[in-house]
Enzyme design. Sequence first.
Site, short mmCIF file in Angstrom:
data_model
loop_
_atom_site.label_atom_id
_atom_site.label_comp_id
_atom_site.label_asym_id
_atom_site.label_seq_id
_atom_site.Cartn_x
_atom_site.Cartn_y
_atom_site.Cartn_z
N CYS A 80 36.35 1.71 52.05
CA CYS A 80 37.79 1.53 51.87
C CYS A 80 38.09 0.26 51.07
O CYS A 80 37.68 0.16 49.92
CB CYS A 80 38.52 1.57 53.21
SG CYS A 80 40.31 1.84 53.03
N HIS A 182 37.14 6.87 54.61
CA HIS A 182 36.47 6.32 55.79
C HIS A 182 35.43 7.33 56.30
O HIS A 182 35.80 8.31 56.95
CB HIS A 182 37.49 6.05 56.91
CG HIS A 182 38.36 4.87 56.66
ND1 HIS A 182 37.99 3.59 57.02
CD2 HIS A 182 39.57 4.76 56.07
CE1 HIS A 182 38.95 2.74 56.68
NE2 HIS A 182 39.92 3.43 56.10
N GLU A 184 33.46 7.02 58.74
CA GLU A 184 33.45 7.00 60.20
C GLU A 184 34.61 7.81 60.80
O GLU A 184 34.62 8.08 62.00
CB GLU A 184 33.48 5.56 60.72
CG GLU A 184 34.80 4.85 60.65
CD GLU A 184 35.19 4.31 59.28
OE1 GLU A 184 36.22 3.63 59.19
OE2 GLU A 184 34.46 4.57 58.29
#
Length: 202
Positions: A80, A182, A184
């Site tokens: 990011c 992202h 994750e």
Amino acid sequence: MMIGIIDYGVGNLKNVQTAVKKIGYDCVISGKKEELERSDALILPGVGAFGDSIDMLNKSGLRDFVDRWASDNRYMLGICVGMQLLFERSYEMGLHEGLGYLKGEVIPFQKPLKIPHMGWNELKIVQKDSPIVNNIQEGEYVYFVHSYYATPAEENLVAYTEYGGKVAAIVQKGNIFATQFHPEKSAATGEKLLKNYLELIQ
């Protein structure tokens, strides 16, 4: 093998750590050079504004360490704003100099686009032979949250998404990789990307 998550005062560190551990790798969140130096690879996370992030990195005392790591072509993954920091400059709330590892700059989305760009978008893969996209198919969806985007050189663009035009999603230069989205928060596709990155290091 140890993965170091750089703690310079910003970023969703715990979420990234949880995602790395889920894949089966040890990782440490640290702002100490000596701990990070023992890592086999680094992750540079980031959330919020570019200017605040680069200021925090500089004030943390970690800038020289990160510069040296990059110049030695050791493995690093930006996420990011952590990706945006790798570029030469950003125009987010003024002009800010970036780390300059990748050619290009970070510019704002323009109205009438909804800003920030938030949600799931599909990947268009440019460099299908890049190991970072191994087992990731054209059209898989990943999760974005950003109001500014990077303009990399074509040779560094691995994948993009469409949001009012082409938006860089994954970039690579040598052993430096980065994602605007992202991983994750990107379910199975994000997990595959993190696994690809970590398997490169072995």
